[in-house]
Scaffold this active site. Structure first.
Site, PDB file in Angstrom:
ATOM      1  N   ASN A 222       0.890  -1.250  -0.053  1.00 17.89           N
ATOM      2  CA  ASN A 222       0.018   0.027  -0.010  1.00 17.89           C
ATOM      3  C   ASN A 222       0.891   1.156   0.113  1.00 17.89           C
ATOM      4  O   ASN A 222       0.813   2.110   0.509  1.00 17.89           O
ATOM      5  CB  ASN A 222      -0.995  -0.038   1.164  1.00 17.89           C
ATOM      6  CG  ASN A 222      -1.928   1.249   1.165  1.00 17.89           C
ATOM      7  OD1 ASN A 222      -2.273   1.601  -0.062  1.00 17.89           O
ATOM      8  ND2 ASN A 222      -2.422   1.462   2.245  1.00 17.89           N
TER       9      ASN A 222
ATOM     10  N   GLU B 183       0.879  -3.109  -5.172  1.00 17.80           N
ATOM     11  CA  GLU B 183       0.390  -1.851  -4.888  1.00 17.80           C
ATOM     12  C   GLU B 183       1.619  -1.065  -4.326  1.00 17.80           C
ATOM     13  O   GLU B 183       1.581  -0.216  -3.396  1.00 17.80           O
ATOM     14  CB  GLU B 183      -0.768  -1.790  -3.627  1.00 17.80           C
ATOM     15  CG  GLU B 183      -1.650  -0.587  -3.987  1.00 17.80           C
ATOM     16  CD  GLU B 183      -2.745  -0.474  -3.179  1.00 17.80           C
ATOM     17  OE1 GLU B 183      -3.603   0.471  -2.980  1.00 17.80           O
ATOM     18  OE2 GLU B 183      -2.982  -1.529  -2.108  1.00 17.80           O
TER      19      GLU B 183
ATOM     20  N   ASP C 118      -2.418 -10.169  -4.065  1.00 22.06           N
ATOM     21  CA  ASP C 118      -3.558  -9.456  -3.637  1.00 22.06           C
ATOM     22  C   ASP C 118      -4.472  -9.960  -4.791  1.00 22.06           C
ATOM     23  O   ASP C 118      -4.638  -8.896  -5.606  1.00 22.06           O
ATOM     24  CB  ASP C 118      -3.534  -8.043  -3.254  1.00 22.06           C
ATOM     25  CG  ASP C 118      -4.752  -7.280  -2.822  1.00 22.06           C
ATOM     26  OD1 ASP C 118      -5.766  -8.229  -2.970  1.00 22.06           O
ATOM     27  OD2 ASP C 118      -4.933  -6.184  -2.620  1.00 22.06           O
TER      28      ASP C 118
ATOM     29  N   HIS D 146      -2.568  -4.293   4.954  1.00 21.13           N
ATOM     30  CA  HIS D 146      -2.398  -5.677   4.395  1.00 21.13           C
ATOM     31  C   HIS D 146      -1.217  -6.481   5.218  1.00 21.13           C
ATOM     32  O   HIS D 146      -0.175  -5.617   5.564  1.00 21.13           O
ATOM     33  CB  HIS D 146      -2.171  -6.112   3.192  1.00 21.13           C
ATOM     34  CG  HIS D 146      -3.199  -5.760   2.051  1.00 21.13           C
ATOM     35  ND1 HIS D 146      -3.908  -6.546   1.569  1.00 21.13           N
ATOM     36  CD2 HIS D 146      -3.526  -4.660   1.643  1.00 21.13           C
ATOM     37  CE1 HIS D 146      -4.849  -6.184   0.651  1.00 21.13           C
ATOM     38  NE2 HIS D 146      -4.808  -4.936   0.840  1.00 21.13           N
TER      39      HIS D 146
ATOM     40  N   ASN E  33      -7.744  -9.614  -4.265  1.00 22.94           N
ATOM     41  CA  ASN E  33      -9.135  -8.660  -4.055  1.00 22.94           C
ATOM     42  C   ASN E  33     -10.282  -9.532  -4.234  1.00 22.94           C
ATOM     43  O   ASN E  33     -11.500  -9.175  -4.190  1.00 22.94           O
ATOM     44  CB  ASN E  33      -9.132  -7.617  -5.107  1.00 22.94           C
ATOM     45  CG  ASN E  33      -8.649  -6.138  -4.425  1.00 22.94           C
ATOM     46  OD1 ASN E  33      -8.870  -5.939  -3.078  1.00 22.94           O
ATOM     47  ND2 ASN E  33      -7.747  -5.531  -4.880  1.00 22.94           N
TER      48      ASN E  33
END
Length: 254
Positions: A9, A34, A142, A238, A144
């Site tokens: 992130n 990310e 990830d 995360h 999602n």
């Protein structure tokens, strides 16, 4: 073989955390998602992991981006590529011998749900093609998608929410049917408190009120031996996921 994956992130905000994590885990393969940075925005301390063949796949603009890192002593020859459906720096593939490793950040779907479905459908097809060609697969990232209701805290369950919708879960199962194993779930089939993402608000991470969105999926020739989600490490929303894989002598390579 130790495999790690982490949605950071925002890489530039967590340089020290990424370095500390990589030095501690000493993974043979690790993937980041990310990263929110183009290669020319990445600090030299990260850009030049000397023990790894690395590929930083990001763009300027504050979202998306992935990287993948393979230890040179384990994989002396590595080739990197991107499938044609990668339109937003969301997937990088590293080939080493007859194995393919993927770092993936599936679109959230909140702004463009149809694009998320298209991405997942293309990913299913790509993995299926690789498996039919006899390649070993390790897919990290990830995704999602919370695979099943048990992958979401009871207080967060809602099949109308993006990430829990039946269409997304169906595609996740198709991905597994293409020839992959959900390593964490294989080791902990009944664990209903195994989450990897927690909203920042209301101290939900400390309470472990979250979703399981991060995965290491492997082909059956690679057997999961351990799997750990590091809920207490780092400041991303995360937690890092670390999986140890062994070879399955009963499953011959094609």
């Amino acid at each position: 073989m130790i495999v790690g994956t982490w949605n950071v992130n925002g890489l530039r905000a967590r340089v020290k955390e990424v370095i500390a994590w990589s030095e501690r885990v000493k993974a043979d393969v690790f993937c980041l998602q990310e990263i929110k940075a183009a290669p020319d925005q990445i600090e030299e301390a990260l850009f030049l992991f000397p023990e790894y063949a690395s590929y930083w796949h990001g763009q300027k603009g504050g979202y998306s981006g992935v990287s993948i890192h393979l230890k040179k002593s384990t994989f002396p020859e590595v080739r990197f590529s991107h499938p044609t459906f990668d339109l937003e720096t969301r997937i990088v593939e590293a080939r080493a011998g007859d194995a393919s490793f993927f770092s993936i950040y599936v679109p959230n779907g909140g702004k463009d749900y149809a694009a998320k479905i298209d991405f997942l459908e293309a990913l299913v097809a790509h993995v299926g093609e690789a498996r039919r060609a006899g390649r070993s697969i390790v897919l990290c990232g990830d995704l999602n998608v919370a695979r099943a209701p048990m992958d979401v805290h009871p207080n967060q369950r809602d099949e109308e929410s993006i990430g829990q919708r039946p269409a997304e879960r169906k595609l996740f199962e198709q991905l597994l049917a293409a020839g992959l194993v959900d390593t964490s779930r294989a080791l902990f089939p009944t664990d209903e408190a195994m989450f990897s993402w927690w909203p920042y608000w209301r101290n939900l991470r400390a309470k472990n009120v979250g979703w399981r969105l991060d995965y290491v999926l492997s082909s059956p020739d690679l057997v999961p031996e351990t799997s750990t989600i590091e809920r207490e490490f780092g400041t991303s929303d995360h937690g890092p996921l670390v999986v140890r894989l062994g070879e399955n002598a009963k499953t011959p390579q094609k």
